[in-house]
Design a protein around this motif. Structure first.
Motif, PDB file in Angstrom:
ATOM      1  N   ALA A  68       4.355  -1.857   2.918  1.00 38.89           N
ATOM      2  CA  ALA A  68       4.300  -0.759   3.789  1.00 38.89           C
ATOM      3  C   ALA A  68       2.954  -0.945   4.883  1.00 38.89           C
ATOM      4  O   ALA A  68       3.123  -0.456   6.029  1.00 38.89           O
ATOM      5  CB  ALA A  68       4.539   0.607   3.231  1.00 38.89           C
ATOM      6  N   THR A  83      -3.956   1.860  -0.649  1.00 37.31           N
ATOM      7  CA  THR A  83      -3.652   1.471  -1.971  1.00 37.31           C
ATOM      8  C   THR A  83      -4.621   1.569  -3.014  1.00 37.31           C
ATOM      9  O   THR A  83      -4.635   2.274  -3.970  1.00 37.31           O
ATOM     10  CB  THR A  83      -3.024   0.237  -2.273  1.00 37.31           C
ATOM     11  OG1 THR A  83      -1.823  -0.083  -1.103  1.00 37.31           O
ATOM     12  CG2 THR A  83      -2.391  -0.021  -3.496  1.00 37.31           C
ATOM     13  N   ASN A 106      -1.966   0.026  -8.519  1.00 38.59           N
ATOM     14  CA  ASN A 106      -0.369   0.128  -8.317  1.00 38.59           C
ATOM     15  C   ASN A 106       0.078  -0.489  -9.771  1.00 38.59           C
ATOM     16  O   ASN A 106       0.665  -1.336  -9.835  1.00 38.59           O
ATOM     17  CB  ASN A 106      -0.204  -0.818  -7.532  1.00 38.59           C
ATOM     18  CG  ASN A 106       1.409  -0.983  -6.988  1.00 38.59           C
ATOM     19  OD1 ASN A 106       2.129   0.207  -7.323  1.00 38.59           O
ATOM     20  ND2 ASN A 106       2.163  -2.005  -6.369  1.00 38.59           N
ATOM     21  N   LEU A 154       4.839   6.175  -0.063  1.00 36.12           N
ATOM     22  CA  LEU A 154       3.523   5.631  -0.086  1.00 36.12           C
ATOM     23  C   LEU A 154       2.456   6.781  -0.160  1.00 36.12           C
ATOM     24  O   LEU A 154       2.525   7.703   0.392  1.00 36.12           O
ATOM     25  CB  LEU A 154       3.118   4.887   1.297  1.00 36.12           C
ATOM     26  CG  LEU A 154       2.059   4.162   1.494  1.00 36.12           C
ATOM     27  CD1 LEU A 154       2.221   3.053   0.470  1.00 36.12           C
ATOM     28  CD2 LEU A 154       1.832   3.541   2.882  1.00 36.12           C
ATOM     29  N   ASP A 213       4.390  -0.700  -1.779  1.00 32.58           N
ATOM     30  CA  ASP A 213       3.042  -0.573  -1.522  1.00 32.58           C
ATOM     31  C   ASP A 213       2.132  -1.548  -1.065  1.00 32.58           C
ATOM     32  O   ASP A 213       1.282  -1.451  -0.316  1.00 32.58           O
ATOM     33  CB  ASP A 213       2.370  -0.210  -2.909  1.00 32.58           C
ATOM     34  CG  ASP A 213       2.891   1.067  -3.406  1.00 32.58           C
ATOM     35  OD1 ASP A 213       3.872   1.872  -2.772  1.00 32.58           O
ATOM     36  OD2 ASP A 213       2.601   1.881  -4.198  1.00 32.58           O
TER      37      ASP A 213
END
Length: 299
Positions: free
Chosen positions: A107, A264, A97, A178, A104
């Motif tokens: 969520a 992620t 990220n 996302l 992120d």
């Protein structure tokens, strides 16, 4: 190098758990979720530091932007204390990220929280409503057993919860950008197991409730505990040490870890297998307890 790395063990923001042999091993530890940050001390660190060109690298797990932000400032403070008269440069490398978007991080947890909220409430007030209206006795006199009655009701709310999970995840992807990096099948499977666990909690709650108001009053504390002790809004590492063992009794903790790793990081089954097992054991145990108590109450 040894002096600098030993000093990090006394920095309050750090908890040193691994010593990697090279950068690849450090990145693997981050990918597997075993560490949140890795400090890389390059070869020739001492000689570079003597000529005023010291350099260290900080690799951060961007899936947890809260920890990433704290780690950078803490390492900078440690570097200044280590060499007050010499500027020690720190280069941060962010995995997964790079923009450190808090969304992120949040969520996946919000999806899990939504999935827990509705099925648990619906299951609890459904059975409590049957008791309150006296219609549960009509089911009892049929050839269907207590477990079959519970199973039939649970299936309906598991389906509702699964659809709700898909909608919540779709909204996070479509409206908030996302990006799901891992396997969709694994994401769907972990949400299904978690939905079953949530419905089981609602079932157990309804066993002790005589009416719908009592069922709601019993479920609300469970939701509050899940919100504040599962790492939804902030990492578990920031909690007091006395509360951390309690977090492992909350199913949403495992859901959060699994969804963040899958969505992620794009992690595989080997990283989230422990979460699957924990949620599965939780669901089976609570469901068996609810069925036993439900049957006993009917008798």
């Amino acid at each position: 190098s040894m002096s600098f790395t030993n000093r990090l063990q006394f920095v309050g923001a750090f908890h040193v758990t691994h010593m990697a042999l090279d950068r690849n091993q450090a990145e693997t530890l981050i990918s597997d979720g075993k560490v949140k940050a890795a400090v890389i001390v390059p070869r020739g660190f001492e000689s570079d530091l003597r000529v005023g060109q010291g350099q260290v690298y900080l690799i951060l797990d961007g899936s947890d932007p809260v920890v990433a932000g704290v780690a950078g400032s803490a390492l900078d403070a440690a570097a200044r204390a280590f060499s007050p008269g010499i500027r020690l440069n720190i280069t941060s490398l962010i995995m997964f990220n790079p923009k450190l978007r808090y969304l992120d991080f949040l969520a996946p947890s919000m999806v899990g929280l939504i999935v827990q909220f509705l099925p648990t409430f619906l299951m609890a007030i459904s059975l409590a409503g049957e008791k309150e209206r006296g219609t549960i006795e009509q089911l009892v006199v049929t050839p269907i057993g207590g477990f079959e009655i519970l199973l039939g009701k649970m299936v309906a709310y598991v389906i509702i919860g699964t659809v709700e999970a898909a909608v919540a995840l779709g909204v996070a992807v479509a409206l908030f950008g996302l990006h799901i990096r891992g396997s969709i099948m694994l994401v769907a499977l972990i949400m299904l197991v978690f939905t079953i666990a949530s419905v089981s909690v609602g079932t157990l709650s309804s066993v002790f409730a005589k009416n719908q108001i009592q069922a709601i009053q019993q479920v609300i504390p469970i939701i509050y505990v899940s919100i504040f002790l599962s790492g939804v809004f902030y990492p578990l590492e920031s909690m007091p040490a006395a509360l951390r063992p309690v977090t492992f009794l909350v199913p949403l903790t495992y859901m959060n870890h699994a969804l963040r790793a899958l969505i992620t990081k794009g992690a595989g089954l080997e990283v989230v297998l422990g979460d699957f097992v924990a949620l599965g054991i939780y669901a089976v145990t609570v469901m068996a307890l609810a069925a036993a108590l439900f049957k006993k109450n009917l008798e």
